[in-house]
Every structure is written in structure tokens, then in C-alpha cells.
Design a protein around this motif. Structure first.
Motif, PDB file in Angstrom:
ATOM      1  N   CYS A   1      42.901  53.774  34.519  1.00  0.00           N
ATOM      2  CA  CYS A   1      43.967  51.981  34.599  1.00  0.00           C
ATOM      3  C   CYS A   1      43.089  51.243  34.639  1.00  0.00           C
ATOM      4  O   CYS A   1      42.540  51.209  35.838  1.00  0.00           O
ATOM      5  CB  CYS A   1      44.851  52.204  35.737  1.00  0.00           C
ATOM      6  SG  CYS A   1      45.867  53.895  35.533  1.00  0.00           S
ATOM      7  N   GLN A   2      43.171  49.903  34.283  1.00  0.00           N
ATOM      8  CA  GLN A   2      42.542  48.936  34.510  1.00  0.00           C
ATOM      9  C   GLN A   2      42.751  48.428  34.996  1.00  0.00           C
ATOM     10  O   GLN A   2      44.450  47.376  34.754  1.00  0.00           O
ATOM     11  CB  GLN A   2      41.782  48.762  33.039  1.00  0.00           C
ATOM     12  CG  GLN A   2      40.617  49.331  31.853  1.00  0.00           C
ATOM     13  CD  GLN A   2      40.399  49.562  32.749  1.00  0.00           C
ATOM     14  OE1 GLN A   2      39.208  49.181  33.657  1.00  0.00           O
ATOM     15  NE2 GLN A   2      39.593  50.946  32.243  1.00  0.00           N
ATOM     16  N   VAL A   3      41.982  46.926  36.081  1.00  0.00           N
ATOM     17  CA  VAL A   3      43.120  45.911  36.521  1.00  0.00           C
ATOM     18  C   VAL A   3      41.922  44.988  36.621  1.00  0.00           C
ATOM     19  O   VAL A   3      40.985  44.484  36.377  1.00  0.00           O
ATOM     20  CB  VAL A   3      42.995  46.415  38.366  1.00  0.00           C
ATOM     21  CG1 VAL A   3      43.284  44.974  38.938  1.00  0.00           C
ATOM     22  CG2 VAL A   3      43.664  47.773  38.832  1.00  0.00           C
ATOM     23  N   THR A   4      42.470  43.652  35.737  1.00  0.00           N
ATOM     24  CA  THR A   4      42.504  43.260  35.012  1.00  0.00           C
ATOM     25  C   THR A   4      43.363  41.661  35.496  1.00  0.00           C
ATOM     26  O   THR A   4      44.113  41.550  36.062  1.00  0.00           O
ATOM     27  CB  THR A   4      42.265  42.877  33.363  1.00  0.00           C
ATOM     28  OG1 THR A   4      43.938  42.807  32.870  1.00  0.00           O
ATOM     29  CG2 THR A   4      41.896  43.875  33.347  1.00  0.00           C
ATOM     30  N   ARG A   5      42.385  40.476  35.835  1.00  0.00           N
ATOM     31  CA  ARG A   5      42.909  39.316  36.176  1.00  0.00           C
ATOM     32  C   ARG A   5      42.882  37.933  34.838  1.00  0.00           C
ATOM     33  O   ARG A   5      41.730  37.754  33.959  1.00  0.00           O
ATOM     34  CB  ARG A   5      42.342  38.886  37.225  1.00  0.00           C
ATOM     35  CG  ARG A   5      41.367  38.358  37.845  1.00  0.00           C
ATOM     36  CD  ARG A   5      39.827  38.645  36.607  1.00  0.00           C
ATOM     37  NE  ARG A   5      38.415  38.469  37.530  1.00  0.00           N
ATOM     38  CZ  ARG A   5      38.020  37.370  37.177  1.00  0.00           C
ATOM     39  NH1 ARG A   5      38.400  36.351  36.119  1.00  0.00           N
ATOM     40  NH2 ARG A   5      37.133  37.081  37.406  1.00  0.00           N
TER      41      ARG A   5
ATOM     42  N   ASP B   1      36.643  38.281  45.863  1.00  0.00           N
ATOM     43  CA  ASP B   1      37.840  38.541  45.569  1.00  0.00           C
ATOM     44  C   ASP B   1      38.029  39.569  44.433  1.00  0.00           C
ATOM     45  O   ASP B   1      39.194  40.444  44.962  1.00  0.00           O
ATOM     46  CB  ASP B   1      38.365  37.043  44.139  1.00  0.00           C
ATOM     47  CG  ASP B   1      38.446  35.823  45.538  1.00  0.00           C
ATOM     48  OD1 ASP B   1      38.865  36.792  46.938  1.00  0.00           O
ATOM     49  OD2 ASP B   1      38.766  34.750  45.008  1.00  0.00           O
ATOM     50  N   ASP B   2      37.282  39.442  43.693  1.00  0.00           N
ATOM     51  CA  ASP B   2      37.493  40.773  42.364  1.00  0.00           C
ATOM     52  C   ASP B   2      37.091  42.143  42.700  1.00  0.00           C
ATOM     53  O   ASP B   2      38.233  42.871  42.580  1.00  0.00           O
ATOM     54  CB  ASP B   2      35.836  40.508  40.765  1.00  0.00           C
ATOM     55  CG  ASP B   2      37.296  39.467  40.361  1.00  0.00           C
ATOM     56  OD1 ASP B   2      38.365  39.542  39.781  1.00  0.00           O
ATOM     57  OD2 ASP B   2      36.567  38.128  39.573  1.00  0.00           O
ATOM     58  N   THR B   3      36.235  42.097  44.202  1.00  0.00           N
ATOM     59  CA  THR B   3      36.020  43.149  44.613  1.00  0.00           C
ATOM     60  C   THR B   3      37.226  43.648  45.936  1.00  0.00           C
ATOM     61  O   THR B   3      37.325  44.488  45.532  1.00  0.00           O
ATOM     62  CB  THR B   3      34.591  43.292  45.392  1.00  0.00           C
ATOM     63  OG1 THR B   3      33.704  42.785  44.773  1.00  0.00           O
ATOM     64  CG2 THR B   3      34.668  44.012  45.727  1.00  0.00           C
ATOM     65  N   LEU B   4      37.771  42.614  46.381  1.00  0.00           N
ATOM     66  CA  LEU B   4      38.748  42.844  47.385  1.00  0.00           C
ATOM     67  C   LEU B   4      40.560  42.818  45.997  1.00  0.00           C
ATOM     68  O   LEU B   4      41.201  44.564  47.046  1.00  0.00           O
ATOM     69  CB  LEU B   4      38.641  42.106  48.001  1.00  0.00           C
ATOM     70  CG  LEU B   4      38.121  41.546  49.221  1.00  0.00           C
ATOM     71  CD1 LEU B   4      38.304  40.328  50.068  1.00  0.00           C
ATOM     72  CD2 LEU B   4      37.385  42.819  50.108  1.00  0.00           C
ATOM     73  N   MET B   5      40.516  42.617  45.351  1.00  0.00           N
ATOM     74  CA  MET B   5      41.212  42.881  44.892  1.00  0.00           C
ATOM     75  C   MET B   5      41.391  43.625  43.704  1.00  0.00           C
ATOM     76  O   MET B   5      42.818  44.165  42.400  1.00  0.00           O
ATOM     77  CB  MET B   5      41.855  41.346  44.179  1.00  0.00           C
ATOM     78  CG  MET B   5      42.158  40.160  44.992  1.00  0.00           C
ATOM     79  SD  MET B   5      42.547  39.000  44.082  1.00  0.00           S
ATOM     80  CE  MET B   5      43.367  37.839  45.294  1.00  0.00           C
TER      81      MET B   5
END
Ligand code: GLU
Length: 545
Positions: free
Chosen positions: A34-38, A241-245
Motif C-alpha cells: 500500500c502506498q502513502v502519497t501526498r 513531515d514525509d517521514t512522520l506522516m
């Protein structure tokens, strides 16, 4: 030890520990792939089609893997912020139905467990990490007056493609505890800079998910992590942010490639797991002079996503056009699956084209015509009405007043037709396109028409014109009148012996068409005349050329 003391001196009020922060942002419990993207816009203006393109790719990468797509506002540059920008971004994501799973709404309420999703509300977190880096000797305070200016220079460099590989050590990188203390006692503002480990001789490699392996000079600049107002520039904020989120893939514009080496050093210094970057090519266009150039906010209205909404393009047309740019296989897929939703076209990171897309409005209009041609007349009418409600109030009134007539107009050559007309590509063009329905024509395409002949025919025809129930009845009547007046009813006869007739049926239909619509081309005349009603038709037929 000194570093620890310096860190305490600089950030006496930051008590938040890194462990505590990580507890607040636990690893996401998602399946393996599953990818988490923003989508991480800076709310500084309109939504550029290039940004939307990245958001759309990110959305799909998440949805196609049952992952998460979130929005994070990167609003650390308050000078450039525009008040309505967030609102516009949300409107566009809503309109195009690529709504995020997690975000902060305009009332400041976070939807999701990994917020706040707005950078200006995360300053304590950035400071905690900056404090940690200072304590570890990986960052230092900089009291140079020019700090703000340097940051601007840095931003300029970040936006350039070519790399500037000179080493750039800051004069403050080795200040002692006593010196730092003295500066602080003088109430001098300070920035925090990374103390780069490199001297300009090292290279690094990173793997871009679209472009493959990239080999560049390692960063050798003491770049800024916190400006002297305590706010981080993009590099530091996004790494944290990208790490924590829990972002797994960062889709961003290729203008960031040239600063990725800075980001990589940061990730290492912060002990963060490296992140996957996917740098997206910019969107180009061929201008009026045949030159290829970047699509530009200043020159091209179609660069602003509101253009498509304001002009009433069906959202599927825009999305399908973009899917074409993302993966050329979409066109064949669409042909083979004419009735599926674009959402059924699944693509992954490896399917994204490496070729820089060239925007072509003609192609978009073709896709749009196709989609609009599949609507029923009633559907088209209500879409048109909805559009008019937002963008043309007087048209809305007209459309509402004579609903039946306009539904009929929208049904024209569409329903019950094996080959529906593909001529409308957006809702804003419809009023002009059907201007002859709203107003009697003023201009007539009569350049190569025999005016006396036309006037003679139209005079006779108007005298006998009545309402008809079908196109066939209408056509038979035209033939009957034309035949009596010396026109050929049978085209074969006409071809064999053109001189014994005044012309053929096509010719008289042209007279009628021009009198009614002003044009040589229009949808089926019978329908138009039926919609206009007998009085208006007679009035128009009586026009003298
Ligand atoms: N705020 C950055 C921009 O608007 C985002 C870059 C990224 O997606 O990481 O350009």
C-alpha cells in the motif's frame, strides 16, 4: 558536550523529545504494497495543471494500492501566501473527485491521525529535530545578518536545473559555546544550518522512480534548516513531515531533482529511512509559433485548473486526458472498455511515462466531445443549467424559462442516433454554438449564393410552411415545393442533366439553413425549426438577402 549545551541554549523551551514525537506518529498499519502519497501544495496562487498532474498521479498510486492519499499545506512562506489558495485547491480536488483521505479543513480541523496537515502548525516539531541535530553536532546556529538573503539565494539555486557544486561552508559553523552565548545575550536572531559532511569532492547516487538512477555531486553546502524566524524552508520541513506522516512515495516536480542531494544528506543526518522520490516531468506545450515551451501560468489560461471548471469541461474529460499523458496505453484501454469508469484503469509507478508530456487542447477537446456525445439530451441540459447557475446567470434564467425547448435542443442529433454529433466540448461554448436559437441571425454565410434565387425560393417556402411531426414529413414537403419550382428532387437526374434544373435539393436546404441559422452548417434543420416554432421560422424565412 558543547553541542548539547548549545542546543539547550538555542531551544530552551523545546522539551518535546524525538521519541515522544515518533510515538505520536506510529508506523501506519497498511498492507505491504500500500502506498502513502501526498499532495503538498504551497498555497501561493492558482492550482497549476502541473501540480494537479502530480496530485492526480499521487491519488491514483494510493487508490490503486488501497493506500492513503493526503494533503499537506506547505505554508512556511507566509509572504507569498494567498488567502483563497487553500479554498481553490479544495474546490478543485472536490470538483475532480480526487478527494484526500487525510487533510486539514478550512476551519482548521484535522481529518486523520497524522496532522496537523499544515506546516505552519508544526513548528515545534521542526524545532525539536533542529535541536537534536545541533546537539549531535550536525547543525549549528548562524548569526550572519544576511541569513535571510542567503536563503533566497538558496531558493534560487534549488529551482535551477544545473548543479552548482562549489562547497559553501558558513562562517558560523564552528562557533564556540561562549560565542553562541554572547550572540544570544545580544538578542541576535539566528538561523540553523546543516553542517555538511562533504567538501565538494563526493558523489552520491539515488534512484528516481521515474528517471532511474541519478548520479550527482553530494551536497557541500551548509544550507538552512530553520530561518531566523524559526520557520523551516521546504527541504527540512518535507523531510520531517514525509517521514512522520508515513509517505512512501513523494511525487513532485522535476525542478526538485537538483536539490535532492541536500534532501538525501538531511535524511541521513536525521537517521530517517530514505524515501522514494518520483520526479515528474514538467508539462510542455507547442505555442502559436510552433515552439515548444513550458506551459505557463502567465501565458496560458489552460495552465490554471479553474479554466476547465469555468468553461464547463466534463471532469472525466480532463482526467482522461491526463491519464493519456501519464500512460499512452490508456487510449487503447478506453477503446476496449468504452463503458468503464476511468477509475478502473489501474496503473502503478512503473507505468508512468518518462516522456515529458506535451499539452494539446485539441486532443482534450476530442475526448471531451466524445464524453459529451454520450450524454442524453436531458443530462446535457441539466449540466448546462448547472454550469449557467454558477457562471452565467442570465443564461440560467433563459434555460429555466423554456425548459422543454432547451431539452429538445440538447437532444438534437444525439438520442436515437447511431452516430451522435460530436461537436460540443464544453458547456461554455454552447450559447455561442446555438446562438441562432437565442437570436435571429444577423450575419449570413451567403458569399457564393445566388441571392435572387434564394429570396424567390424562401418566399414561396415560407408561405406554405407549417409544423411537421417528423424529419421525413418535413423533407417531403421541401421536396414538393422545390420540385414545383424547378429544382431537381432526384439527385441522379440532376447529375445527368444539371442544366435543366435550377439546382438540387441540397441547394434549397442550404437556402433554408442560412435563413434560419445564418450558417451553412448546423444540426438537423427539422429539429431546429421545430424548436424555434412556426412564427419565428416564418419571420426568418421572410428575410431578404
Ligand atoms: N510545496 C512544494 C511545492 O508546492 C511541494 C513539493 C513536494 O511535493 O514535495 O512545490
Amino acid at each position: 558536550m558543547n553541542n548539547l549545551k548549545i542546543a539547550e541554549l538555542l531551544f530552551p523551551n523545546i522539551e518535546l523529545s524525538i521519541d515522544e514525537i515518533f510515538k505520536k506518529y506510529p508506523k501506519r498499519e497498511l498492507g505491504n504494497n500500500c502506498q502513502v502519497t501526498r499532495y503538498a501544495p504551497s498555497p501561493t496562487g492558482l492550482m497549476h495543471i502541473g501540480n494537479f498532474f502530480q496530485a492526480f498521479i499521487s491519488y491514483n498510486l494510493a487508490k490503486n494500492t488501497n493506500g492513503i492519499f493526503y494533503v499537506r499545506f506547505e505554508d512556511t512562506d507566509s509572504k507569498r501566501e494567498i488567502k483563497e489558495a487553500k479554498d481553490v485547491i479544495f474546490q478543485i480536488l472536490k470538483e475532480f473527485e480526487i478527494w484526500p483521505d487525510e487533510y486539514q479543513d478550512l476551519d482548521g480541523v484535522d481529518h486523520g491521525e497524522y496532522g496537523p496537515y499544515v506546516q505552519s502548525q508544526r513548528v515545534e516539531i521542526y524545532k525539536a529535530f533542529a535541536k537534536k541535530l545541533v546537539a549531535e553536532g550536525k547543525a549549528f546556529p548562524c548569526f550572519c545578518k544576511k541569513t535571510e538573503g542567503k536563503e533566497d539565494v538558496l531558493r534560487l539555486r534549488e529551482s535551477k536545473f544545473e548543479q552548482d557544486d562549489e562547497k559553501e561552508y558558513d562562517p558560523c559553523r564552528d562557533l564556540s559555546y561562549e560565542e553562541v552565548k554572547r550572540h544570544l545575550e545580544n538578542k541576535e536572531p539566528f538561523a540553523i544550518r546543516l553542517k555538511t559532511r562533504n567538501d565538494g569532492s563526493q558523489r552520491i547516487k539515488f534512484y528516481d522512480l521515474i528517471k532511474g538512477e541519478i548520479d550527482v555531486k553530494a551536497n557541500s553546502k551548509d544550507f538552512i534548516l530553520l530561518k531566523n524566524d524559526g520557520i523551516p524552508p521546504y527541504a527540512f520541513a518535507h523531510a520531517i513531515d514525509d517521514t512522520l506522516m508515513g509517505t512512501t512515495i513523494v511525487v513532485r516536480g522535476e525542478e526538485y531533482i537538483s536539490s535532492t542531494q541536500m534532501h538525501i544528506e538531511l535524511f541521513e543526518d536525521l537517521n530517517f529511512k530514505p524515501i522514494h522520490y518520483c520526479h515528474n516531468p514538467l508539462i510542455w506545450k507547442i505555442d502559436e509559433n510552433g515552439n515548444k515551451r513550458k506551459i505557463s501560468k502567465r501565458k496560458d489560461p489552460e495552465a490554471d485548473m479553474r479554466f476547465y471548471i469555468n468553461n464547463g469541461y466534463p471532469k472525466e474529460a480532463v482526467l482522461e486526458y491526463l491519464l493519456n499523458l501519464i500512460n499512452s496505453g490508456f487510449e487503447t484501454w478506453r477503446k476496449n472498455n468504452p463503458n468503464l469508469s476511468w477509475r478502473d484503469f489501474k496503473f502503478g509507478i512503473n507505468d508512468i511515462t518518462t516522456i515529458a508530456p506535451v499539452f494539446d487542447i485539441v486532443k482534450l477537446n476530442d475526448i471531451s466531445k466524445n464524453i459529451i456525445s454520450k450524454l442524453s439530451g436531458e443530462e446535457l441540459y441539466f449540466k448546462w443549467l448547472g454550469w449557467a447557475k454558477s457562471f452565467d446567470k442570465s443564461l440560467e434564467e433563459i434555460l429555466l424559462k423554456d425548459q422543454k425547448k432547451f431539452i429538445k435542443l440538447c437532444q438534437m442529433d444525439r438520442e436515437n442516433s447511431s452516430k451522435p454529433r460530436k461537436d460540443i466540448y464544453n458547456l461554455s461554448m454552447m450559447k455561442d454554438y446555438f446562438d441562432y436559437i437565442f437570436n435571429a441571425p444577423i450575419l449570413f454565410e451567403i458569399d457564393d449564393i445566388d441571392k435572387d434565387q434564394a429570396n424567390e425560393f424562401l418566399y414561396e417556402y415560407s408561405k406554405q410552411y407549417k409544423c411537421f411531426n417528423s424529419n421525413e414529413e418535413w423533407f417531403n414537403n421541401v421536396k414538393e415545393i422545390a420540385g414545383k419550382m424547378g429544382y431537381a428532387v432526384d439527385n441522379k437526374l440532376y447529375k445527368e442533366n444539371p442544366n435543366s434544373f435550377k439546382g438540387n435539393i441540397a441547394k434549397v436546404c442550404e437556402f433554408i439553413r442560412i435563413a434560419i441559422t445564418g450558417r451553412k452548417n448546423s444540426p438537423t434543420l427539422f429539429n431546429i425549426m421545430d424548436i424555434l416554432g412556426i412564427d419565428e421560422v416564418k419571420k426568418r424565412l421572410n428575410h431578404k438577402f
